[in-house]
Design a protein around this motif. Structure first.
Motif, PDB file in Angstrom:
ATOM      1  N   VAL A  90       0.833  -1.208   0.000  1.00  0.00           N
ATOM      2  CA  VAL A  90       0.000   0.000   0.000  1.00  0.00           C
ATOM      3  C   VAL A  90       0.867   1.257   0.000  1.00  0.00           C
ATOM      4  N   SER A  91       1.918   1.283   0.831  1.00  0.00           N
ATOM      5  CA  SER A  91       2.778   2.468   0.911  1.00  0.00           C
ATOM      6  C   SER A  91       3.511   2.699  -0.405  1.00  0.00           C
ATOM      7  N   TYR A  92       3.919   1.609  -1.068  1.00  0.00           N
ATOM      8  CA  TYR A  92       4.587   1.749  -2.368  1.00  0.00           C
ATOM      9  C   TYR A  92       3.641   2.355  -3.396  1.00  0.00           C
ATOM     10  N   GLN A  93       2.382   1.918  -3.381  1.00  0.00           N
ATOM     11  CA  GLN A  93       1.414   2.442  -4.333  1.00  0.00           C
ATOM     12  C   GLN A  93       1.118   3.913  -4.059  1.00  0.00           C
ATOM     13  N   ILE A  94       1.034   4.284  -2.784  1.00  0.00           N
ATOM     14  CA  ILE A  94       0.796   5.683  -2.430  1.00  0.00           C
ATOM     15  C   ILE A  94       1.975   6.555  -2.871  1.00  0.00           C
ATOM     16  N   ARG A  95       3.186   6.064  -2.663  1.00  0.00           N
ATOM     17  CA  ARG A  95       4.379   6.824  -3.080  1.00  0.00           C
ATOM     18  C   ARG A  95       4.413   6.983  -4.596  1.00  0.00           C
ATOM     19  N   SER A  96       4.052   5.914  -5.314  1.00  0.00           N
ATOM     20  CA  SER A  96       4.006   5.987  -6.771  1.00  0.00           C
ATOM     21  C   SER A  96       2.981   7.020  -7.239  1.00  0.00           C
ATOM     22  N   PHE A  97       1.834   7.040  -6.556  1.00  0.00           N
ATOM     23  CA  PHE A  97       0.797   8.012  -6.903  1.00  0.00           C
ATOM     24  C   PHE A  97       1.278   9.434  -6.634  1.00  0.00           C
ATOM     25  N   ALA A  98       1.993   9.636  -5.512  1.00  0.00           N
ATOM     26  CA  ALA A  98       2.508  10.965  -5.185  1.00  0.00           C
ATOM     27  C   ALA A  98       3.527  11.429  -6.214  1.00  0.00           C
ATOM     28  N   GLU A  99       4.363  10.504  -6.709  1.00  0.00           N
ATOM     29  CA  GLU A  99       5.345  10.870  -7.727  1.00  0.00           C
ATOM     30  C   GLU A  99       4.685  11.232  -9.051  1.00  0.00           C
ATOM     31  N   ASP A 100       3.571  10.576  -9.348  1.00  0.00           N
ATOM     32  CA  ASP A 100       2.865  10.845 -10.617  1.00  0.00           C
ATOM     33  C   ASP A 100       1.889  12.011 -10.514  1.00  0.00           C
ATOM     34  N   ILE A 104      -0.408  13.930 -13.352  1.00  0.00           N
ATOM     35  CA  ILE A 104      -1.867  13.764 -13.288  1.00  0.00           C
ATOM     36  C   ILE A 104      -2.554  15.126 -13.323  1.00  0.00           C
ATOM     37  N   GLN A 105      -2.005  16.089 -12.561  1.00  0.00           N
ATOM     38  CA  GLN A 105      -2.588  17.438 -12.565  1.00  0.00           C
ATOM     39  C   GLN A 105      -2.546  18.053 -13.956  1.00  0.00           C
ATOM     40  N   GLU A 106      -1.408  17.879 -14.627  1.00  0.00           N
ATOM     41  CA  GLU A 106      -1.274  18.445 -15.974  1.00  0.00           C
ATOM     42  C   GLU A 106      -2.246  17.800 -16.948  1.00  0.00           C
ATOM     43  N   THR A 107      -2.457  16.489 -16.810  1.00  0.00           N
ATOM     44  CA  THR A 107      -3.353  15.775 -17.719  1.00  0.00           C
ATOM     45  C   THR A 107      -4.807  16.119 -17.458  1.00  0.00           C
ATOM     46  N   MET A 108      -5.178  16.248 -16.165  1.00  0.00           N
ATOM     47  CA  MET A 108      -6.582  16.409 -15.807  1.00  0.00           C
ATOM     48  C   MET A 108      -7.061  17.862 -15.814  1.00  0.00           C
ATOM     49  N   THR A 109      -6.147  18.834 -15.826  1.00  0.00           N
ATOM     50  CA  THR A 109      -6.580  20.235 -15.796  1.00  0.00           C
ATOM     51  C   THR A 109      -7.518  20.597 -16.941  1.00  0.00           C
ATOM     52  N   VAL A 262      -8.984   3.764 -11.135  1.00  0.00           N
ATOM     53  CA  VAL A 262      -9.239   4.968 -11.941  1.00  0.00           C
ATOM     54  C   VAL A 262      -8.122   5.986 -11.730  1.00  0.00           C
ATOM     55  N   ALA A 263      -7.661   6.123 -10.484  1.00  0.00           N
ATOM     56  CA  ALA A 263      -6.598   7.083 -10.177  1.00  0.00           C
ATOM     57  C   ALA A 263      -5.309   6.738 -10.904  1.00  0.00           C
ATOM     58  N   PHE A 264      -4.970   5.451 -10.974  1.00  0.00           N
ATOM     59  CA  PHE A 264      -3.716   5.045 -11.611  1.00  0.00           C
ATOM     60  C   PHE A 264      -3.864   4.779 -13.101  1.00  0.00           C
ATOM     61  N   GLY A 265      -5.093   4.731 -13.586  1.00  0.00           N
ATOM     62  CA  GLY A 265      -5.308   4.485 -14.999  1.00  0.00           C
ATOM     63  C   GLY A 265      -5.765   5.720 -15.728  1.00  0.00           C
ATOM     64  N   PHE A 266      -6.993   6.115 -15.471  1.00  0.00           N
ATOM     65  CA  PHE A 266      -7.590   7.225 -16.206  1.00  0.00           C
ATOM     66  C   PHE A 266      -6.936   8.560 -15.862  1.00  0.00           C
ATOM     67  N   LEU A 267      -6.699   8.839 -14.567  1.00  0.00           N
ATOM     68  CA  LEU A 267      -6.118  10.121 -14.185  1.00  0.00           C
ATOM     69  C   LEU A 267      -4.694  10.285 -14.696  1.00  0.00           C
ATOM     70  N   SER A 268      -3.954   9.169 -14.798  1.00  0.00           N
ATOM     71  CA  SER A 268      -2.572   9.248 -15.272  1.00  0.00           C
ATOM     72  C   SER A 268      -2.506   9.486 -16.772  1.00  0.00           C
ATOM     73  N   SER A 269      -3.400   8.851 -17.509  1.00  0.00           N
ATOM     74  CA  SER A 269      -3.352   8.947 -18.967  1.00  0.00           C
ATOM     75  C   SER A 269      -4.353   9.950 -19.544  1.00  0.00           C
ATOM     76  N   GLY A 270      -5.496  10.104 -18.857  1.00  0.00           N
ATOM     77  CA  GLY A 270      -6.542  10.965 -19.385  1.00  0.00           C
ATOM     78  C   GLY A 270      -7.276  10.365 -20.564  1.00  0.00           C
ATOM     79  N   ASP A 271      -7.040   9.098 -20.852  1.00  0.00           N
ATOM     80  CA  ASP A 271      -7.646   8.421 -21.996  1.00  0.00           C
ATOM     81  C   ASP A 271      -8.994   7.831 -21.578  1.00  0.00           C
ATOM     82  N   THR A 272     -10.050   8.202 -22.270  1.00  0.00           N
ATOM     83  CA  THR A 272     -11.387   7.694 -21.945  1.00  0.00           C
ATOM     84  C   THR A 272     -11.482   6.187 -22.161  1.00  0.00           C
TER      85      THR A 272
END
Length: 359
Positions: A90-100, A104-109, A262-272
């Motif tokens: 879980v901590s590894y996944q959270i750290r990976s999400f924080a690094e991305d 994610i912000q740039e893709t989802m804006t 969804v957070a690690f898939g759609f938010l990272s890529s922005g692909d529907t």
């Protein structure tokens, strides 16, 4: 003379019934209030009780070749290492999400801006409402120092309860005969066989349920990995393992797993297309779990009606949060076994059970 006397008896009976119902409601309220306030004591203790029942068959097998105290230590260490592994995932996944998160912000804006424009065009909201909502949400944030203090306080409390759980686990495994003998001796001799039968049946509920859940989680991890891998989700194997582990939290765990995917898939890529793939993966997997895997793998491991499972999970969340939701099903299963084996309380056991009892 008989009629007034009869009416008087009926009034007394109604008053007694009203008194008992009121007393039951008040007692229930204070019971759950007390459990909520005493979470720091009871939550790790009850967790240790359930875990001790889970590893009891393994401990009994190991005791044939070594001392009970050594077997208790090894089983406690085994569960401790497994829990450390899950926390590391879980901590590894959270750290990976924080690094991305910047990506994610740039893709989802742009997509957030599109959502705002859609809301402005198709709803009574205007730009001032959106600005006010944003200002309100930013104004309620606490200072950094207060958040750090709250985090450190919560972390220290979690670590203390976490370590206490395994200390309790060792003592429950090593001195279980003392507790069993105590339970047998507080009841009359003619009730001892009944009490022994209840203890033996109750001890089988938790390991049977969790063993079935472990097999189910393994199969779900495979199904999630296939679907999320095809959908293009980053770290899909790790996401699939965590999503399958989250199914330990009934109903709510599936929703958390979907949001995480969804957070690690759609938010990272922005692909529907990725979002559609994730939705299809979870929909199909949940269908297979509910109608194929769950009945045959978990099956009748816990004899509780689904309606009362939902109620117990909600109450568990209200009392102890996530740990309460995880413990809810084995606890209500044990309570049902106890009620079904006590003749005076059997009607309540029948109410909780999903079995059909003949007249």
């Amino acid at each position: 003379m008989g009629l007034p006397f009869q009416k008087t008896n009926q009034m007394i009976t109604k008053k007694k019934l009203l008194f008992y119902i009121t007393a039951l409601i008040v007692a229930t309220y204070f019971l759950f209030l007390g459990l909520t306030k005493a979470k720091g004591f009871f939550a790790p203790l009850l967790t240790a009780v359930i875990l001790s029942l889970v590893v009891l068959p393994l401990s009994q097998l190991m005791e044939k070749k070594m001392k009970r105290s050594l077997a208790a230590i090894l089983n406690s260490l085994l569960l401790f290492l497994i829990s450390i592994g899950l926390l590391a995932l879980v901590s590894y996944q959270i750290r990976s999400f924080a690094e991305d998160w910047p990506a994610i912000q740039e893709t989802m804006t742009p997509k957030i801006e599109q959502a705002k424009e859609f809301a402005l065009e198709h709803s009574p909201l205007d730009k001032e409402d959106i600005k006010e909502a944003k200002n309100d949400s930013s104004g309620t944030s606490s200072s950094t120092s207060e958040r750090i203090k709250a985090f450190m306080s919560g972390l220290s409390s979690f670590l203390a309860n976490y370590l206490l759980t395994f200390v309790y686990l060792f003592f429950l495994l090593n001195y279980r005969d003392v507790f069993k003998d105590f339970l047998l001796r507080i009841f009359p001799d003619e009730k001892r066989n009944t009490v022994k039968n209840i203890i033996n049946k109750s001890a089988k509920v938790a390991p049977q349920y969790l063993l079935g859940k472990l097999i189910l989680m393994g199969l779900l991890a495979i199904l999630y990995s296939i679907g999320l891998g095809i959908s293009g989700v980053n770290n899909f194997i790790l996401v699939s393992v965590i999503a399958s582990v989250l199914t330990l939290i009934p109903y709510i765990g599936n929703i958390i797993g979907f949001v995480m995917a969804v957070a690690f898939g759609f938010l990272s890529s922005g692909d529907t297309t990725v979002l559609i793939g994730i939705a299809l993966t979870f929909t199909i997997t949940q269908f297979v779990e509910s109608y194929v895997l769950q009945p045959y793998i978990v099956g009748e491991k816990v004899d509780v009606h689904p309606f009362f499972i939902i109620i117990s999970v909600i109450l568990g969340n209200m009392v102890w949060g996530i740990i309460g939701m995880i413990l809810a099903i084995p606890v209500i299963g044990i309570i049902t076994v106890v009620l079904l084996n006590i003749s005076e309380l059997k009607p309540f056991g029948i109410l909780l059970s999903k079995r059909k009892f003949s007249e």
